[in-house]
Design a protein around this motif. Structure first.
Motif, short mmCIF file in Angstrom:
data_model
loop_
_atom_site.label_atom_id
_atom_site.label_comp_id
_atom_site.label_asym_id
_atom_site.label_seq_id
_atom_site.Cartn_x
_atom_site.Cartn_y
_atom_site.Cartn_z
N GLU A 70 58.67 38.67 65.24
CA GLU A 70 57.91 38.68 67.50
C GLU A 70 58.13 37.67 68.30
O GLU A 70 58.11 36.44 67.74
CB GLU A 70 56.32 39.32 67.39
CG GLU A 70 55.27 38.41 66.95
CD GLU A 70 54.22 39.28 67.18
OE1 GLU A 70 53.15 38.78 67.53
OE2 GLU A 70 54.06 40.12 67.35
N LEU A 72 61.15 37.15 70.23
CA LEU A 72 62.27 36.44 70.66
C LEU A 72 63.32 37.70 71.73
O LEU A 72 62.29 38.49 71.79
CB LEU A 72 62.97 36.83 69.06
CG LEU A 72 63.79 35.80 68.26
CD1 LEU A 72 63.86 36.38 66.98
CD2 LEU A 72 63.73 34.68 68.22
N ARG A 74 65.85 38.71 74.30
CA ARG A 74 67.35 39.12 74.16
C ARG A 74 67.92 38.99 73.45
O ARG A 74 68.65 39.85 71.92
CB ARG A 74 67.62 40.30 75.34
CG ARG A 74 67.81 41.40 74.79
CD ARG A 74 68.66 41.62 76.34
NE ARG A 74 69.47 41.45 76.93
CZ ARG A 74 70.12 41.71 78.43
NH1 ARG A 74 69.32 43.03 78.80
NH2 ARG A 74 70.16 41.55 79.38
N ASN A 76 68.64 36.76 71.33
CA ASN A 76 67.38 36.11 69.62
C ASN A 76 67.80 37.23 68.92
O ASN A 76 67.88 37.24 67.88
CB ASN A 76 67.43 34.89 70.01
CG ASN A 76 67.55 33.31 70.84
OD1 ASN A 76 69.00 33.41 70.51
ND2 ASN A 76 66.51 32.78 71.42
N GLN A 77 67.34 38.28 69.46
CA GLN A 77 66.96 39.32 68.99
C GLN A 77 68.53 40.14 68.64
O GLN A 77 68.32 40.42 67.15
CB GLN A 77 65.76 40.81 70.06
CG GLN A 77 65.09 41.81 69.25
CD GLN A 77 64.41 40.92 68.09
OE1 GLN A 77 63.38 40.95 68.05
NE2 GLN A 77 64.32 41.91 66.79
N GLN A 78 69.45 40.13 69.19
CA GLN A 78 70.58 40.65 68.65
C GLN A 78 71.15 40.47 66.99
O GLN A 78 71.54 40.91 66.38
CB GLN A 78 71.48 40.65 69.83
CG GLN A 78 71.39 42.43 71.37
CD GLN A 78 72.18 41.51 71.74
OE1 GLN A 78 73.04 40.99 72.33
NE2 GLN A 78 71.83 42.45 73.16
N ASP A 81 68.58 40.46 64.29
CA ASP A 81 68.75 42.43 63.99
C ASP A 81 70.06 42.33 63.02
O ASP A 81 70.00 43.22 62.05
CB ASP A 81 69.01 42.68 64.95
CG ASP A 81 67.50 43.47 66.04
OD1 ASP A 81 66.27 42.49 65.48
OD2 ASP A 81 67.18 43.62 66.80
#
Length: 365
Positions: A70, A72, A74, A76-78, A81
């Motif tokens: 948890e 991150l 948007r 960096n989250q992409q 993922d």
């Protein structure tokens, strides 16, 4: 060093700070191996930047310990993922439980593919008919030069190979017929066999197979290459219909020239059969021609001439249809060219069987 990645462990949470980049990773993976397994959360809120290598290290660390990630942003989250999806194990599809099921599955797949091809071919036939209607309504869009060029490709260039093939077929029919009829003392009926078989069936059928191998494959390869190089898309962009510019001239040339090639093939086959009858049976050419006129009804010639344009249309449409189906890479050109030849020959033989039954029903036997 500013931005050097680091982490702290407290109450089952590992908090990362700094920049998780390949250039700054250092000995971070070795230090992470010493972290206890009692980690439930990985907090990345203190990470300023992260690349795919850093995301992979964090993902592997969290996956080995069953922890959630948890904190991150948007973007960096992409990235995280995508790395996680790429690292997910691939589970191969379970194969059929038995060889019978595998064979049935392959048969079902082939039937579905055949059905889709048939539907596509029928749709392409309709599109070709619409293109012909458009050319009839607007004669100025008719490409006479393209049709003449295809005349040379389909007809003139094929005269040599079609003539040689027909001559040899006439020889073979006469030779085999003479051998079999000699057992009954009826060698003279070899002329009947050669005349009726070449004019009614073999002349047009073998010509259609030869044209499918030469011109049908050429149509598929030419249009497929144009599709691959986006020439067809360029035609649509400038307002030129590919159907009218590419398909109509090829189809028209095949329809017009197939009866001429079929008649030419039949004549050459008769010459080959007559030559063998003269050499082996002692039947002079004058007698051979006179006998042909007596035993071969004019309906046999009509049958061949009626079938020929239909075969030509089928060959051209199958070749152009497969050429239009080329996508993605150059390998498709070879595959579609092969498919065009196979489909054209198959459809020609099926239609020939249909015509045989139809003309027998009409009494033209």
């Amino acid at each position: 060093m500013s931005g050097q990645p680091d982490f702290t462990e407290r109450d089952g949470t590992v908090r990362f700070t700094g920049e998780l980049l390949l250039a700054r990773i250092g000995d971070l993976p070795r230090r992470l191996d010493g972290v206890s397994s009692g980690v439930s959360t990985v907090d990345l809120s203190g990470v300023r930047r992260i690349d795919s290598v850093g995301a992979w290290i964090v993902h592997r660390f969290a996956a080995e310990r069953g922890a959630r990630v948890e904190g991150l942003g948007r973007e960096n989250q992409q990235l995280f993922d995508q790395v996680a999806n790429a690292a997910a194990p691939i589970h191969p599809r379970a194969g059929p439980s038995s060889s019978v099921m595998r064979v049935l599955g392959e048969i079902g797949t082939a039937i579905v593919a055949t059905g889709r091809t048939l539907v596509g071919l029928l749709g392409f036939l309709g599109a070709t008919a619409i293109a012909f209607a458009g050319v009839v309504r607007h004669p100025r869009r008719f490409r006479f030069n393209a049709v003449v060029q295809q005349f040379e490709v389909v007809g003139v260039s094929a005269l040599g190979i079609v003539g040689l093939m027909s001559f040899l077929i006439g020889l073979v029919i006469a030779q085999q017929g003479a051998v079999q009829l000699r057992q009954f003392g009826a060698e003279v009926f070899t002329i009947n066999l050669v005349g009726r078989l070449t004019l009614r069936e073999m002349g047009v059928l073998m010509t259609a197979i030869m044209v499918a191998g030469r011109s049908g494959s050429a149509f598929a390869a030419q249009i497929g290459t144009q599709k691959l190089t986006e020439e067809i898309d360029a035609m649509r962009t400038i307002g030129v219909s590919p159907m009218e510019a590419l398909v109509v001239p090829r189809t028209m040339s095949a329809i017009i020239l197939m009866p001429l090639l079929g008649f030419y093939s039949s004549l050459i086959a008769l010459i080959g059969g007559g030559l063998l009858c003269w050499i082996t049976l002692g039947i002079p050419p004058v007698t051979f021609v006179q006998r042909i006129r007596e035993v071969v009804p004019i309906t046999d010639l009509y049958v061949g001439l009626i079938k020929a344009p239909v075969f030509g249309a089928i060959i051209a449409i199958a070749g152009c249809f497969q050429g239009m189906q080329v996508e993605a890479n150059a390998e498709q050109v070879g595959l579609r060219t092969t498919a065009a030849v196979v489909q054209a020959i198959f459809l020609v033989i099926v239609l020939d069987a249909f015509f045989a039954v139809f003309f027998t029903w009409l009494g033209w036997d």
